[in-house]
Design a protein around this motif. Structure first.
Motif, short mmCIF file in Angstrom:
data_model
loop_
_atom_site.label_atom_id
_atom_site.label_comp_id
_atom_site.label_asym_id
_atom_site.label_seq_id
_atom_site.Cartn_x
_atom_site.Cartn_y
_atom_site.Cartn_z
N PHE A 71 4.67 4.96 -10.72
CA PHE A 71 5.28 3.73 -10.41
C PHE A 71 6.21 3.28 -11.33
N LYS A 72 6.27 3.70 -12.56
CA LYS A 72 7.68 3.44 -13.39
C LYS A 72 8.69 4.09 -12.71
N ALA A 73 8.94 5.25 -11.88
CA ALA A 73 10.18 5.78 -11.40
C ALA A 73 10.37 5.02 -10.32
N SER A 74 9.52 4.22 -9.59
CA SER A 74 9.69 3.72 -8.20
C SER A 74 10.39 2.38 -8.42
N SER A 75 10.30 1.50 -9.69
CA SER A 75 10.82 0.38 -9.81
C SER A 75 10.50 0.04 -11.20
N ARG A 76 11.49 -0.82 -11.51
CA ARG A 76 11.64 -1.28 -13.04
C ARG A 76 10.19 -2.46 -13.11
N ARG A 77 9.94 -3.01 -12.01
CA ARG A 77 8.82 -4.00 -12.10
C ARG A 77 7.62 -3.22 -11.51
N TYR A 78 7.16 -2.10 -12.28
CA TYR A 78 6.23 -1.21 -11.85
C TYR A 78 4.77 -1.96 -12.03
N GLN A 79 4.92 -2.81 -12.97
CA GLN A 79 3.28 -3.56 -13.29
C GLN A 79 2.93 -4.32 -12.18
N THR A 80 4.18 -5.13 -11.77
CA THR A 80 3.93 -5.94 -10.47
C THR A 80 3.60 -5.15 -9.37
N LYS A 81 4.06 -3.91 -9.12
CA LYS A 81 3.76 -3.00 -7.95
C LYS A 81 2.21 -2.64 -8.03
N ILE A 82 1.85 -2.28 -9.40
CA ILE A 82 0.57 -1.81 -9.56
C ILE A 82 -0.34 -2.84 -8.95
N ASN A 83 -0.20 -4.14 -9.66
CA ASN A 83 -0.89 -5.18 -9.33
C ASN A 83 -0.98 -5.56 -7.64
N ALA A 84 0.07 -5.15 -7.15
CA ALA A 84 0.29 -5.38 -5.58
C ALA A 84 -0.90 -4.55 -4.85
N VAL A 85 -0.69 -3.21 -5.39
CA VAL A 85 -1.68 -2.06 -4.88
C VAL A 85 -3.21 -2.34 -5.07
N LEU A 86 -3.28 -2.94 -6.27
CA LEU A 86 -4.73 -3.33 -6.50
C LEU A 86 -5.20 -4.44 -5.91
N ARG A 87 -4.26 -5.62 -5.68
CA ARG A 87 -4.97 -6.62 -4.87
C ARG A 87 -5.12 -6.20 -3.19
N ALA A 88 -4.09 -5.31 -2.75
CA ALA A 88 -4.40 -4.90 -1.40
C ALA A 88 -5.79 -4.32 -1.28
N TYR A 89 -6.03 -3.25 -2.24
CA TYR A 89 -7.39 -2.84 -2.40
C TYR A 89 -8.51 -3.82 -2.23
N MET A 90 -8.29 -4.68 -3.12
CA MET A 90 -9.33 -5.97 -3.19
C MET A 90 -9.38 -6.64 -2.03
N GLU A 91 -8.42 -6.89 -1.20
CA GLU A 91 -8.48 -7.88 -0.11
C GLU A 91 -9.18 -6.89 1.01
N HIS A 92 -8.73 -5.70 1.10
CA HIS A 92 -9.16 -4.93 2.05
C HIS A 92 -10.96 -4.69 1.91
N GLU A 93 -11.14 -4.63 0.74
CA GLU A 93 -12.65 -4.36 0.72
C GLU A 93 -13.51 -5.69 0.52
N ARG A 94 -12.92 -6.83 0.33
CA ARG A 94 -13.42 -8.05 0.74
C ARG A 94 -13.56 -8.30 2.13
N SER A 95 -12.76 -7.78 3.00
CA SER A 95 -12.72 -8.02 4.28
C SER A 95 -13.83 -7.12 5.00
N LYS A 96 -14.41 -6.28 4.45
CA LYS A 96 -15.36 -5.36 5.00
C LYS A 96 -16.69 -5.94 4.82
N ARG A 97 -16.80 -7.05 4.04
CA ARG A 97 -18.10 -7.85 3.75
C ARG A 97 -18.49 -8.58 4.91
#
Length: 97
Positions: A71-97
């Motif tokens: 993540f650090k190599a892909s962007s200076r805003r790596y923490q924002t990207k990590i957050n986006a990946v975690l959010r996408a996973y969370m939303e995917h899991e919520r949609s399965k309910r």
């Protein structure tokens, strides 16, 4: 237009001339320019809602060095990207309910 970093700029903006234009003159100039984006209709502002960004919480988390390096190599805003990946996973899991 390509320009080398050391080459001088040939055009300068006449800001005093731009400042002297009225709103109607600016609107007419934009409407006559085929490359200009359309102006926003003022009615849009009445319907628009201000959305406050979600607050974020600072935490300490342990993740694999390889994951962090990726993540650090892909962007200076790596923490924002990590957050986006975690959010996408969370939303995917919520949609399965």
């Amino acid at each position: 237009m390509r320009r080398s970093p050391g080459s001088p700029r040939t055009k300068k903006t006449d800001w005093s001339r731009a400042d002297a234009l009225s709103d109607d003159q600016i609107r007419a100039a934009v409407e006559s320019d085929p490359d200009a984006a359309p102006l926003v209709d003022e009615a849009w502002f009445e319907e628009a809602e201000v959305a406050e960004p979600a607050t974020k919480t600072a935490i300490s988390i342990r993740i694999d060095r390889e994951v962090l390096d990726y993540f650090k190599a892909s962007s200076r805003r790596y923490q924002t990207k990590i957050n986006a990946v975690l959010r996408a996973y969370m939303e995917h899991e919520r949609s399965k309910r």
